[in-house]
Design a protein around this motif. Structure first.
Motif, mmCIF file in Angstrom:
data_model
loop_
_atom_site.group_PDB
_atom_site.id
_atom_site.type_symbol
_atom_site.label_atom_id
_atom_site.label_comp_id
_atom_site.label_asym_id
_atom_site.label_seq_id
_atom_site.Cartn_x
_atom_site.Cartn_y
_atom_site.Cartn_z
ATOM 1 N N VAL A 181 0.842 -1.191 0.000
ATOM 2 C CA VAL A 181 0.000 0.000 0.000
ATOM 3 C C VAL A 181 0.882 1.247 0.000
ATOM 4 N N ILE A 182 0.638 2.136 -0.951
ATOM 5 C CA ILE A 182 1.347 3.421 -1.013
ATOM 6 C C ILE A 182 0.306 4.517 -0.824
ATOM 7 N N TYR A 183 0.292 5.130 0.342
ATOM 8 C CA TYR A 183 -0.747 6.105 0.651
ATOM 9 C C TYR A 183 -0.219 7.532 0.788
ATOM 10 N N ASP A 184 1.083 7.751 0.589
ATOM 11 C CA ASP A 184 1.642 9.096 0.725
ATOM 12 C C ASP A 184 2.172 9.635 -0.602
ATOM 13 N N ASP A 185 1.664 9.088 -1.707
ATOM 14 C CA ASP A 185 2.090 9.532 -3.036
ATOM 15 C C ASP A 185 1.246 10.735 -3.470
ATOM 16 N N PRO A 186 1.857 11.702 -4.170
ATOM 17 C CA PRO A 186 1.096 12.865 -4.642
ATOM 18 C C PRO A 186 -0.083 12.492 -5.539
ATOM 19 N N ASN A 187 -0.006 11.316 -6.190
ATOM 20 C CA ASN A 187 -1.087 10.872 -7.072
ATOM 21 C C ASN A 187 -2.231 10.202 -6.310
ATOM 22 N N GLY A 188 -2.113 10.123 -4.991
ATOM 23 C CA GLY A 188 -3.167 9.502 -4.203
ATOM 24 C C GLY A 188 -2.840 8.061 -3.847
ATOM 25 N N LEU A 189 -3.857 7.308 -3.461
ATOM 26 C CA LEU A 189 -3.679 5.928 -3.032
ATOM 27 C C LEU A 189 -3.256 5.034 -4.194
ATOM 28 N N LEU A 190 -2.181 4.272 -3.989
ATOM 29 C CA LEU A 190 -1.661 3.361 -5.007
ATOM 30 C C LEU A 190 -1.380 2.002 -4.375
ATOM 31 N N PHE A 191 -1.421 0.957 -5.210
ATOM 32 C CA PHE A 191 -1.045 -0.381 -4.764
ATOM 33 C C PHE A 191 0.063 -0.893 -5.687
ATOM 34 N N LYS A 192 1.172 -1.315 -5.087
ATOM 35 C CA LYS A 192 2.305 -1.817 -5.864
ATOM 36 C C LYS A 192 2.323 -3.340 -5.806
ATOM 37 N N ASN A 193 2.214 -3.974 -6.973
ATOM 38 C CA ASN A 193 2.235 -5.425 -7.024
ATOM 39 C C ASN A 193 3.627 -5.929 -6.648
ATOM 40 N N LYS A 194 3.692 -6.858 -5.713
ATOM 41 C CA LYS A 194 4.978 -7.301 -5.202
ATOM 42 C C LYS A 194 5.709 -8.253 -6.136
ATOM 43 N N ARG A 195 5.014 -8.803 -7.112
ATOM 44 C CA ARG A 195 5.665 -9.739 -8.024
ATOM 45 C C ARG A 195 6.301 -9.040 -9.210
ATOM 46 N N ASP A 196 5.559 -8.174 -9.879
ATOM 47 C CA ASP A 196 6.132 -7.503 -11.052
ATOM 48 C C ASP A 196 6.417 -6.028 -10.824
ATOM 49 N N LYS A 197 6.145 -5.535 -9.596
ATOM 50 C CA LYS A 197 6.446 -4.153 -9.195
ATOM 51 C C LYS A 197 5.631 -3.102 -9.947
ATOM 52 N N LYS A 198 4.584 -3.516 -10.659
ATOM 53 C CA LYS A 198 3.743 -2.558 -11.375
ATOM 54 C C LYS A 198 2.795 -1.856 -10.395
ATOM 55 N N ILE A 199 2.436 -0.623 -10.730
ATOM 56 C CA ILE A 199 1.588 0.201 -9.881
ATOM 57 C C ILE A 199 0.133 0.128 -10.342
ATOM 58 N N LEU A 200 -0.762 -0.114 -9.384
ATOM 59 C CA LEU A 200 -2.195 -0.094 -9.639
ATOM 60 C C LEU A 200 -2.758 1.193 -9.051
ATOM 61 N N ASN A 201 -3.332 2.029 -9.913
ATOM 62 C CA ASN A 201 -3.882 3.326 -9.498
ATOM 63 C C ASN A 201 -5.397 3.205 -9.395
ATOM 64 N N VAL A 202 -5.937 3.476 -8.212
ATOM 65 C CA VAL A 202 -7.382 3.326 -8.007
ATOM 66 C C VAL A 202 -8.131 4.654 -8.113
ATOM 67 N N ASP A 203 -7.436 5.714 -8.503
ATOM 68 C CA ASP A 203 -8.097 7.002 -8.713
ATOM 69 C C ASP A 203 -9.043 6.874 -9.904
ATOM 70 N N PRO A 204 -10.349 7.109 -9.719
ATOM 71 C CA PRO A 204 -11.302 6.952 -10.834
ATOM 72 C C PRO A 204 -11.076 7.923 -11.981
ATOM 73 N N LEU A 205 -10.307 8.995 -11.743
ATOM 74 C CA LEU A 205 -10.031 9.984 -12.782
ATOM 75 C C LEU A 205 -8.728 9.685 -13.526
ATOM 76 N N SER A 206 -8.034 8.612 -13.138
ATOM 77 C CA SER A 206 -6.778 8.229 -13.781
ATOM 78 C C SER A 206 -6.879 6.819 -14.329
ATOM 79 N N GLY A 207 -5.973 6.477 -15.228
ATOM 80 C CA GLY A 207 -5.915 5.112 -15.728
ATOM 81 C C GLY A 207 -5.442 4.186 -14.630
ATOM 82 N N PRO A 208 -5.870 2.914 -14.624
ATOM 83 C CA PRO A 208 -5.493 1.989 -13.548
ATOM 84 C C PRO A 208 -4.033 1.552 -13.570
ATOM 85 N N GLY A 209 -3.349 1.763 -14.690
ATOM 86 C CA GLY A 209 -1.943 1.393 -14.758
ATOM 87 C C GLY A 209 -1.672 0.283 -15.759
ATOM 88 N N GLU A 210 -0.395 0.024 -15.989
ATOM 89 C CA GLU A 210 0.028 -0.988 -16.964
ATOM 90 C C GLU A 210 -0.421 -2.382 -16.536
#
Length: 235
Positions: A181-210
């Motif tokens: 869980v990344i909760y102190d990022d300027p882009n808001g709440l993010l989740f970093k997948n521990k296997r491939d290190k990709k970022i999941l963005n849950v902001d409804p106004l942004s794309g969810p990520g790669e």
């Protein structure tokens, strides 16, 4: 792969359920004799009194990595000989939310996908709560038969990735074996997948990520329900 000094000194934390148990294992009888306080001895150990120790963050990351490795080992040993029994199999599912969970169950159990479920609804006390659930982790730790049978309602709790009670304003966040869980990022709440290190963005106004997608669900069970799917790539 490089390790920090602390990580090299403590490659495994398997015997310890929580960080406090780990610190207690470093406390010596001499410490207790002079300090007279287990809590004080534990604090001194955490500050390096008896040599290099893992920080709380390092302990939790190591613990999560060991749990993930053990799960992967079990899949390798038993995956071929023990076919996966899906909790959703044979169930008559009428709600869109349960249908969506059923469609993703096999992929989350096998590790091909890690889904994050967002739910906003009222708890049994009538309080509005919301939170993010690591679906794959819940499948490993809970029996989903009651959910798919409609006997029990899936709700976020304090041990999930994120939880917030709008009435009491209680808020918690916890990393899981699959996500940090990344909760102190300027882009808001993010989740970093521990296997491939990709970022999941849950902001409804942004794309969810790669390698990720977002599905909004119309459900009779919840005020608001969204599922974020992340297709895992082995790195």
């Amino acid at each position: 792969m490089e390790y920090s000094t602390a990580a090299r000194a403590h490659r495994t934390v398997t015997p310890f359920k929580v960080y406090e148990d780990y610190l207690d294992s470093k406390v010596t009888p001499v410490d207790l004799f002079y300090l007279k306080s287990p809590a004080l001895a534990r604090r001194l150990v955490e500050r390096g009194h008896n040599g290099t120790v893992l920080s709380r963050k390092e302990f939790e990351e190591t613990k999560a990595a060991e749990q993930a490795a053990e799960a992967a080992k079990s899949d390798t040993l038993y995956g071929r000989s023990r076919p996966t029994t899906l909790a959703s199999a044979g169930k008559e599912l009428k709600d869109n939310f349960l249908k969506a969970l059923a469609e993703r169950e096999e992929a989350n159990r096998s590790g091909k996908m890690t889904s994050v479920i967002f739910i906003r609804d009222h708890n049994p006390l009538g309080q509005e709560v919301s939170g993010y659930i690591d679906y794959a982790h819940r499948l490993q730790t809970q029996d989903f038969q009651p959910y798919f049978r409609g006997k029990k309602k899936l709700m976020p709790g304090r041990s999930d990735l994120c939880y917030y009670n709008w009435r009491t304003q209680v808020s918690t966040s916890n990393s899981s074996p699959n996500f940090e869980v990344i909760y102190d990022d300027p882009n808001g709440l993010l989740f970093k997948n521990k296997r491939d290190k990709k970022i999941l963005n849950v902001d409804p106004l942004s794309g969810p990520g790669e390698d990720s997608s977002r599905t909004f669900l119309q459900s009779d069970l919840y005020i608001h329900a969204v599922i974020y799917d992340h297709n895992v790539r082995t790195v």
